[in-house]
Motif scaffolding. Structure first.
Motif, PDB file in Angstrom:
ATOM      1  N   TYR A  31       7.755   7.166 -13.133  1.00 43.91           N
ATOM      2  CA  TYR A  31       8.734   6.332 -12.452  1.00 43.91           C
ATOM      3  C   TYR A  31       8.087   5.039 -11.983  1.00 43.91           C
ATOM      4  CZ  TYR A  31      11.225  10.785 -11.904  1.00 43.91           C
ATOM      5  OH  TYR A  31      11.844  11.977 -12.125  1.00 43.91           O
ATOM      6  N   TYR A  33       9.239   1.820  -9.236  1.00 46.56           N
ATOM      7  CA  TYR A  33      10.187   1.706  -8.133  1.00 46.56           C
ATOM      8  C   TYR A  33      10.254   0.276  -7.589  1.00 46.56           C
ATOM      9  CZ  TYR A  33       8.561   6.596  -7.855  1.00 46.56           C
ATOM     10  OH  TYR A  33       8.178   7.882  -8.137  1.00 46.56           O
ATOM     11  N   TYR A  35      11.201  -1.186  -3.772  1.00 48.21           N
ATOM     12  CA  TYR A  35      11.543  -0.919  -2.382  1.00 48.21           C
ATOM     13  C   TYR A  35      11.828  -2.232  -1.675  1.00 48.21           C
ATOM     14  CZ  TYR A  35      10.108   3.983  -2.399  1.00 48.21           C
ATOM     15  OH  TYR A  35      10.024   5.332  -2.635  1.00 48.21           O
ATOM     16  N   LEU A  43      10.343   0.860   4.677  1.00 41.48           N
ATOM     17  CA  LEU A  43      10.723   0.576   3.304  1.00 41.48           C
ATOM     18  C   LEU A  43      11.868   1.486   2.893  1.00 41.48           C
ATOM     19  CD1 LEU A  43       7.660  -0.349   3.550  1.00 41.48           C
ATOM     20  CD2 LEU A  43       7.590  -0.054   1.069  1.00 41.48           C
ATOM     21  N   LEU A  45      14.171   2.642  -0.571  1.00 39.85           N
ATOM     22  CA  LEU A  45      14.239   2.589  -2.015  1.00 39.85           C
ATOM     23  C   LEU A  45      15.487   1.825  -2.446  1.00 39.85           C
ATOM     24  CD1 LEU A  45      12.975   3.606  -4.687  1.00 39.85           C
ATOM     25  CD2 LEU A  45      14.597   5.512  -4.567  1.00 39.85           C
ATOM     26  N   TYR A  48      14.961   2.867  -8.917  1.00 39.96           N
ATOM     27  CA  TYR A  48      13.795   3.230  -9.707  1.00 39.96           C
ATOM     28  C   TYR A  48      14.210   3.353 -11.162  1.00 39.96           C
ATOM     29  CZ  TYR A  48      15.380   8.142  -9.570  1.00 39.96           C
ATOM     30  OH  TYR A  48      16.096   9.308  -9.674  1.00 39.96           O
ATOM     31  N   PHE A  88       8.886  -4.606  -2.597  1.00 40.68           N
ATOM     32  CA  PHE A  88       7.675  -3.967  -3.100  1.00 40.68           C
ATOM     33  C   PHE A  88       7.951  -3.266  -4.418  1.00 40.68           C
ATOM     34  CE2 PHE A  88       4.693  -4.342   0.377  1.00 40.68           C
ATOM     35  CZ  PHE A  88       5.503  -4.519   1.493  1.00 40.68           C
ATOM     36  N   ASN A  92       3.999   5.468  -9.697  1.00 38.32           N
ATOM     37  CA  ASN A  92       3.512   6.794  -9.357  1.00 38.32           C
ATOM     38  C   ASN A  92       2.939   7.415 -10.622  1.00 38.32           C
ATOM     39  OD1 ASN A  92       4.585  10.034  -9.002  1.00 38.32           O
ATOM     40  ND2 ASN A  92       3.308   9.104  -7.462  1.00 38.32           N
ATOM     41  N   PHE A  99       1.882   7.123  -4.339  1.00 38.30           N
ATOM     42  CA  PHE A  99       2.570   5.933  -4.808  1.00 38.30           C
ATOM     43  C   PHE A  99       1.608   4.754  -4.621  1.00 38.30           C
ATOM     44  CE2 PHE A  99       6.926   7.622  -4.975  1.00 38.30           C
ATOM     45  CZ  PHE A  99       6.776   8.784  -4.249  1.00 38.30           C
ATOM     46  N   PHE A 101       1.493   0.757  -4.292  1.00 40.96           N
ATOM     47  CA  PHE A 101       2.396  -0.346  -3.986  1.00 40.96           C
ATOM     48  C   PHE A 101       1.749  -1.692  -4.296  1.00 40.96           C
ATOM     49  CE2 PHE A 101       5.927   1.670  -1.814  1.00 40.96           C
ATOM     50  CZ  PHE A 101       5.405   2.913  -1.500  1.00 40.96           C
ATOM     51  N   GLY A 102       2.579  -2.630  -4.686  1.00 43.61           N
ATOM     52  CA  GLY A 102       2.132  -4.006  -4.812  1.00 43.61           C
ATOM     53  C   GLY A 102       2.007  -4.641  -3.441  1.00 43.61           C
ATOM     54  N   GLY A 104       3.832  -6.885  -2.240  1.00 46.07           N
ATOM     55  CA  GLY A 104       5.131  -7.273  -1.694  1.00 46.07           C
ATOM     56  C   GLY A 104       5.426  -8.738  -1.957  1.00 46.07           C
TER      57      GLY A 104
ATOM     58  N   TYR B  35       0.350   5.418   5.466  1.00 47.59           N
ATOM     59  CA  TYR B  35      -0.036   4.138   4.878  1.00 47.59           C
ATOM     60  C   TYR B  35      -0.239   3.122   6.006  1.00 47.59           C
ATOM     61  CZ  TYR B  35       1.629   5.521   0.199  1.00 47.59           C
ATOM     62  OH  TYR B  35       1.809   6.132  -1.022  1.00 47.59           O
ATOM     63  N   GLY B  42      -0.161  -5.481   0.958  1.00 42.62           N
ATOM     64  CA  GLY B  42       0.753  -4.402   0.629  1.00 42.62           C
ATOM     65  C   GLY B  42       0.489  -3.157   1.460  1.00 42.62           C
ATOM     66  N   LEU B  43       0.808  -2.011   0.909  1.00 41.78           N
ATOM     67  CA  LEU B  43       0.591  -0.735   1.587  1.00 41.78           C
ATOM     68  C   LEU B  43      -0.611  -0.045   0.966  1.00 41.78           C
ATOM     69  CD1 LEU B  43       3.687  -1.288   2.173  1.00 41.78           C
ATOM     70  CD2 LEU B  43       3.855   1.171   2.453  1.00 41.78           C
ATOM     71  N   GLU B 100      11.478   9.700  -4.982  1.00 42.31           N
ATOM     72  CA  GLU B 100      11.646   8.741  -3.896  1.00 42.31           C
ATOM     73  C   GLU B 100      10.718   9.094  -2.754  1.00 42.31           C
ATOM     74  OE1 GLU B 100      15.654   8.299  -2.513  1.00 42.31           O
ATOM     75  OE2 GLU B 100      15.085   6.911  -0.906  1.00 42.31           O
ATOM     76  N   PHE B 103      10.514   6.563   4.113  1.00 42.07           N
ATOM     77  CA  PHE B 103       9.588   5.976   5.077  1.00 42.07           C
ATOM     78  C   PHE B 103      10.153   6.010   6.489  1.00 42.07           C
ATOM     79  CE2 PHE B 103       6.107   4.023   2.768  1.00 42.07           C
ATOM     80  CZ  PHE B 103       6.557   4.117   1.463  1.00 42.07           C
TER      81      PHE B 103
END
Lengths: 111, 112
Positions: A31, A33, A35, A43, A45, A48, A88, A92, A99, A101-102, A104, B35, B42-43, B100, B103
């Motif tokens: 997946y 995603y 966010y 965050l 979702l 996805y 973001f 995964n 997960f 994450f970028g 953002g 996180y 970012g996270l 998913e 958060f």
């Protein structure tokens, strides 16, 4: 760890389309995603996409996936001031441990 | 009620103090994560847990510890806080298929 990259800022005029881009490194991800983080909030979702899909559309949102280039984009049609937020990208990998994450992308919508 | 609740929402603490951030979730998921978010970075994952007896270090675990008290509760501790731990901290939980991650609202921690 995995490397998910995004540009940090994007400004668009209200009513225009926004395109937020992301590149990722792990081609095994099942997946990918998007966010959204509104000011002072966690965050949430947005959408996805399965890695075997090229495109997914959900109302004003269109996700495009180019697996060859490991490139993911989020297009928001008719962007509204309420769309101003940080977006973001995340992946995964099939190891399933976490997960990634970028950084953002902060989207500013100018009235 | 929120699916993932973090307490406190904001905290200012002094260098060297011990502080605990708490997280509880009502999703019934086994997987939980901590996180931290820093501007432009970012996270980044601190710790994660896939069940009550499972604790794993993430990318940036140094200076942090965690406790999984129950399926629904996962706390993060800073044994001796330092200023570069000033950040926004998020707890999350996910389903087994990772379709998913849910958060919490975040805890803004300032170490002075």
């Amino acid at each position: 760890g995995e490397d998910v990259e995004q540009s940090l800022f994007l400004s668009v005029r209200e009513g225009d389309s926004s395109v937020i881009n992301c590149t990722y490194t792990d081609s095994s991800s099942t997946y990918l995603y998007w966010y959204k983080q509104e000011p002072g909030a966690g965050l949430q979702l947005l959408t996805y996409i399965f890695s075997n899909m090229d495109m997914k559309q959900d109302q004003r949102l269109t996700v495009l996936l180019n697996k060859k280039d490991k490139h993911l984009s989020l297009r928001i049609a008719d962007t509204q001031t309420g769309d101003s937020a940080i977006y973001f990208c995340a992946e995964n990998p099939n190891t399933g441990n976490q997960f990634y994450f970028g950084t953002g992308t902060s989207l500013t919508v100018i009235p | 009620d929120a699916d993932v609740t973090q307490t406190p929402r904001n905290r200012i603490t002094k260098t060297g103090k011990r502080i605990m951030l708490e997280c509880s979730q009502t999703k019934g998921h086994d997987r939980m994560y901590w996180y931290r978010q820093d501007p432009g970075l970012g996270l980044r994952l601190i710790y994660y847990s896939f069940d009550v007896k499972d604790i794993n270090k993430g990318e940036i675990s140094d200076g942090y510890s965690v406790s999984r008290q129950a399926q629904a509760k996962f706390s993060l501790s800073l044994e001796s806080a330092i200023p570069n731990q000033t950040a926004l901290y998020f707890c999350a939980t996910s389903d087994p298929l990772n379709t998913e991650a849910f958060f919490g609202q975040g805890t803004r921690l300032t170490v002075v």
